[in-house]
Design an enzyme around this catalytic site. Sequence first.
Site, PDB file in Angstrom:
ATOM      1  N   SER A   1       0.833  -1.198   0.000  1.00 26.25           N
ATOM      2  CA  SER A   1       0.000   0.000   0.000  1.00 26.25           C
ATOM      3  C   SER A   1       0.877   1.261   0.000  1.00 26.25           C
ATOM      4  CB  SER A   1      -0.961  -0.032   1.190  1.00 26.25           C
ATOM      5  OG  SER A   1      -1.972   0.945   1.050  1.00 26.25           O
TER       6      SER A   1
ATOM      7  N   HIS B 189      -7.406  -5.962  -0.651  1.00 27.68           N
ATOM      8  CA  HIS B 189      -6.213  -5.195  -0.290  1.00 27.68           C
ATOM      9  C   HIS B 189      -5.551  -5.700   0.999  1.00 27.68           C
ATOM     10  CE1 HIS B 189      -3.630  -1.660  -0.260  1.00 27.68           C
ATOM     11  NE2 HIS B 189      -4.012  -1.375   0.972  1.00 27.68           N
TER      12      HIS B 189
END
Length: 295
Positions: free
Chosen positions: A160, A275
């Site tokens: 990320s 994610h």
Amino acid sequence: MFRYAFLIFLLCAFPAFAESPYSFEVLKFTSADGGRSYRVVTAIPACAVPEGGYSVLYALDGNAALADFSEDVRTRIFREGAPVVVFIGYDTEERFDVDSRAFDYTPPSADGKPMPDALRSTRMNGGAAMYLELIEKKIKPAVEERIKINKSRQALWGHSYGGLFVLYVLTSSPESFQAYAAADPALWWGGGEMLKRTEEFSSSGAEFDGINLLIMKSGQESRNRQFDDEKRKAYEARVKAVSSVPADAAKTAAYSFAAVKGITVRYREYPQLSHGPLFPVSFHTALRLPLGQMD
């Protein structure tokens, strides 16, 4: 590459360890501006030092990555090649220090001044240059004082915002590591600023000698969004920010890097993962990267 990996295997295949194939050492650091405190945990394989030194993976979000470095994972990676793993975390018991990482992992502005985070205006961005200097001038030397590291086999992994930082390092200081792994890099940050940097880097005419880059991308939207008002605002801000770049931004970045002479790129999609779950999967995959393995 494979001869070296086979030598590592011979040295570490039958280790004389009683409880774990790795031992751990802890170091503490403070940012240059005194605003952030770091806890760096180094995992050292319980086998003879190979000729040339250990290969090494530097892992961002070290608190969370260390929690995902289970005994089973340690045993597997030990048998596959036994790299040193340096977990660069924050001096907290939480998995993530979200404010500190938002500053450390994001590129500086043109004037070098901190700027508000797009997802939460109460935290700041723009400290990546300072953070890279900490790694290069403080953390790496401290590790190398204690352990013989093979400086031709150093890898960096991040997820990320951490993945964004990995690409920042590759485009601004590519000689810092020989292998890079970026998982779901936040390419939407700054309205796609890193995509622009990637294109400029690709067209610069730079040439390198054997850099490996692994880009990993999740394919599912996160579900079960039960948020309080503050977290919902952050989530909605993230959705808006992500929509500022094409859905295939990570693949586009991979193609740009692949056009650079001397950089070998692997792009992997995980359509079954969202994610968050990509974090441990990408970390476990990256453990093999300093051994020269990207598959």
